[in-house]
Design an enzyme around this catalytic site. Structure first.
Site, PDB file in Angstrom:
ATOM      1  N   ARG A 108       0.815  -1.204   0.000  1.00 35.43           N
ATOM      2  CA  ARG A 108       0.000   0.000   0.000  1.00 35.43           C
ATOM      3  C   ARG A 108       0.851   1.257   0.000  1.00 35.43           C
ATOM      4  O   ARG A 108       1.881   1.304   0.656  1.00 35.43           O
ATOM      5  CB  ARG A 108      -0.903   0.040   1.234  1.00 35.43           C
ATOM      6  CG  ARG A 108      -1.974  -1.001   1.207  1.00 35.43           C
ATOM      7  CD  ARG A 108      -2.781  -0.980   2.496  1.00 35.43           C
ATOM      8  NE  ARG A 108      -3.809  -1.997   2.469  1.00 35.43           N
ATOM      9  CZ  ARG A 108      -3.587  -3.282   2.713  1.00 35.43           C
ATOM     10  NH1 ARG A 108      -2.377  -3.694   3.015  1.00 35.43           N
ATOM     11  NH2 ARG A 108      -4.573  -4.146   2.654  1.00 35.43           N
ATOM     12  N   SER A 178       6.344  -5.475   7.384  1.00 35.17           N
ATOM     13  CA  SER A 178       5.793  -6.495   8.290  1.00 35.17           C
ATOM     14  C   SER A 178       6.623  -7.783   8.345  1.00 35.17           C
ATOM     15  O   SER A 178       6.073  -8.878   8.224  1.00 35.17           O
ATOM     16  CB  SER A 178       4.369  -6.850   7.865  1.00 35.17           C
ATOM     17  OG  SER A 178       3.682  -5.719   7.418  1.00 35.17           O
ATOM     18  N   ASP A 231       4.673  -3.471  11.281  1.00 36.38           N
ATOM     19  CA  ASP A 231       3.240  -3.152  11.221  1.00 36.38           C
ATOM     20  C   ASP A 231       2.562  -3.199  12.588  1.00 36.38           C
ATOM     21  O   ASP A 231       1.612  -2.468  12.845  1.00 36.38           O
ATOM     22  CB  ASP A 231       2.486  -4.039  10.210  1.00 36.38           C
ATOM     23  CG  ASP A 231       2.702  -5.519  10.453  1.00 36.38           C
ATOM     24  OD1 ASP A 231       3.604  -5.884  11.227  1.00 36.38           O
ATOM     25  OD2 ASP A 231       1.961  -6.324   9.852  1.00 36.38           O
TER      26      ASP A 231
END
Ligand code: ADP
Ligand code: MG
Length: 504
Positions: A108, A178, A231
């Site tokens: 993203r 992440s 994350d």
């Protein structure tokens, strides 16, 4: 004449007996095959035991491993990574922020405007672009991966409307990453290993923020990587932005992980570090937690042995979305091998990861009286047509057992964290075991990830288990808050303003 009648009667009787024998034989065989299937399910249930007694053992093991991981480098399977984040956003942040989020399946790019006032609905203030990560990029080279990321950011910035009030000389960017990273400062860190299906060998051991910075420069972008955070840390930051009682954040999506706020003096392995707030966020990397108290079945053992990372991420393999569907597939394969209630053995049943967790969840949550969705998915995915209703019910049961165990283990992990920081009502490390309701402070745990947010039965099982372990009186002070995925990455940058960059 009389003899003929007797003859006919005898023939009829013999025929009837034969038919009866066939019917009985069939029934016996049928009962036997259902019994075999039932015993597979029974063994699964026993193997997946998450009685509250066992969960409490997992809670204790989690707290003990946390201690060990904080005491020394390599002291536990829990890495308990330092993040150098000692201050969390509180709503007074102002400015335009960019973030990149590399998760398990999606990538993203985000932009956020913060006004200096806490925004009740951050999502409205965010521009997001989401892209699936092409599979070949997940297994190619570091340069390819970061070129892909940098190009996406370049396209995103190119689409910014002219005349928008984004007039920064140089853009600053937060990178939410992440995967396990050994952080050297708030804006640099070395990749320890890939998880969740990524395998790009030449990135392990390299500073991923520097790799990104180089790719941005190659693309001619004047953007500085100002923060590199996990994350979970992003999630904790957003949780804290909305609610300062937030003490921990949990991710339950493709993978699973947790972070929490720890007292600096409890982080024995970083003695000498000075943090202004006396606290630091610790990234537990709890996917790798292991304890002999975890209820492990033959399916888990096989899944682990056949995975690209055997003996690794044991907790994650029992809990997260990447794996749950495949555990269920293994059980259905076993039932199919043991009996023919699913018809001839479909070769599809032997294909790893063919049953994705969202479809497993759809079978579990099928509330049509004839379990139509279950039949459809068994047919579509495994090419097993016309599964009898009784067998469909068994499939639902299997999904239930696997999901319930996952959710309850995650709950035990959460309570383990609360125990470590003295928020489980037991008085923590200083007090006795008196469960004094009055002493219990409001405690918020932020939870993010597709498995938790999109799978309501998973959520219910998790919440129920937290209540069971803590007891209603304590549990009522513990608030589990769902956080949205998009906002988690956003807090990366405001975070970088607030942290003291010790390692630089
Ligand atoms: P990531 O973990 O890759 O950052 P998400 O947090 O969106 O991404 O989680 C995606 C994972 O959540 C998927 O891999 C899947 O296992 C699980 N998931 C997504 N939708 C559902 C659903 N409807 N039911 C159950 N699990 C789901
Ligand atoms: Mg994610």
């Amino acid at each position: 004449m009389g003899r003929a009648v007797v003859g006919v009667a005898v023939t009829v009787a013999v025929a009837t007996c034969a038919v009866a024998a066939v019917v009985v034989g069939r029934r016996v065989r049928s009962r036997r095959k259902w019994n075999k299937v039932a015993s597979v399910v029974r063994e699964l249930e026993e193997g997946c035991d998450t009685s509250v007694g066992r969960l409490r053992q997992v809670v204790d093991a989690m707290a003990v491993e946390m201690h060990a991981g904080l005491a020394s480098e390599g002291g536990s399977k829990l890495k308990m990574l330092l993040t150098f984040v000692d201050n969390l956003p509180n709503g007074t942040e102002r400015g335009t922020y960019y973030a990149l989020h590399l998760g398990g399946t999606n990538f993203r790019v985000l932009r956020l405007q913060l006004s200096g006032q806490p925004s009740p609905n951050l999502e409205h203030d965010v521009e997001v672009e989401r892209q699936p990560i092409p599979e070949d990029v997940m297994t190619s080279t570091t340069e390819d991966l970061f070129n892909f990321i940098a190009s996406s950011l370049k396209d995103f910035i190119a689409k910014e409307p002219d005349g928008s009030n984004i007039s920064q000389d140089r853009r600053e960017l937060g990178f939410t990453f992440s995967f396990p990273v050994k952080q050297m400062s708030v804006s640099s860190g070395i990749l320890i290993k890939w998880t969740k299906g990524f395998s790009i060998r030449d990135s392990v051991g390299r500073d991923v923020a520097a790799c990104l910075q180089e790719a941005l420069t190659r693309k001619g972008l004047d953007v500085r990587v100002a923060a590199l955070v996990n994350d979970t840390v992003g999630t904790l930051a957003v949780g804290h932005y909305h609610d300062p009682d937030t003490v921990a954040a949990i991710i339950i999506g493709t993978g699973t992980n947790a972070c929490y706020l720890e007292r600096i003096d409890a982080i024995i392995k970083c003695q000498g570090l000075l943090m202004t707030s006396g606290r630091m966020v610790v990234n537990m990397e709890w996917g790798n937690f292991w304890s002999s108290h975890l209820p492990r079945t033959v399916y888990d053992i096989d899944l682990d042995a056949e995975s690209p990372n055997p003996n690794d991420q044991g907790f994650e393999k029992m809990i997260s979305g990447m794996y749950l569907g495949d555990i269920v597939r293994r059980v259905i394969l076993k039932m199919s091998l043991e009996s023919d209630v699913f018809g001839p053995i479909s070769p599809k049943l032997s294909m790893p990861f063919i049953l994705r967790t969202p479809l497993m969840a759809a079978m579990h949550e099928d509330d049509s009286p004839d379990l139509r969705e279950v039949a459809r998915i068994l047919n579509d995915i495994f090419e097993i047509p016309d599964v009898p209703l009784k067998a469909r019910k068994i499939v639902v049961k299997v999904c239930d057992v696997v999901t319930r165990r996952a959710a309850r283990l995650a709950a035990a992990g959460i309570v383990g964290i609360l125990k470590k920081i003295g928020r489980d009502g037991s008085g923590g490390i200083t007090g006795g075991r008196s469960r004094n309701d009055m002493k219990m402070r409001r405690t918020v745990v932020a939870i993010e990830g597709g498995l938790y947010s999109k799978y309501s039965l998973f959520r219910e099982y998790l919440r129920e288990a937290v209540k069971e372990i803590l007891g209603q009186d304590i549990a009522k002070h513990v608030i589990l808050k769902i956080l949205s995925l998009t906002t988690a990455a956003l807090m990366t940058l405001p975070l970088s303003i607030f942290v003291r960059n010790i390692g630089r």
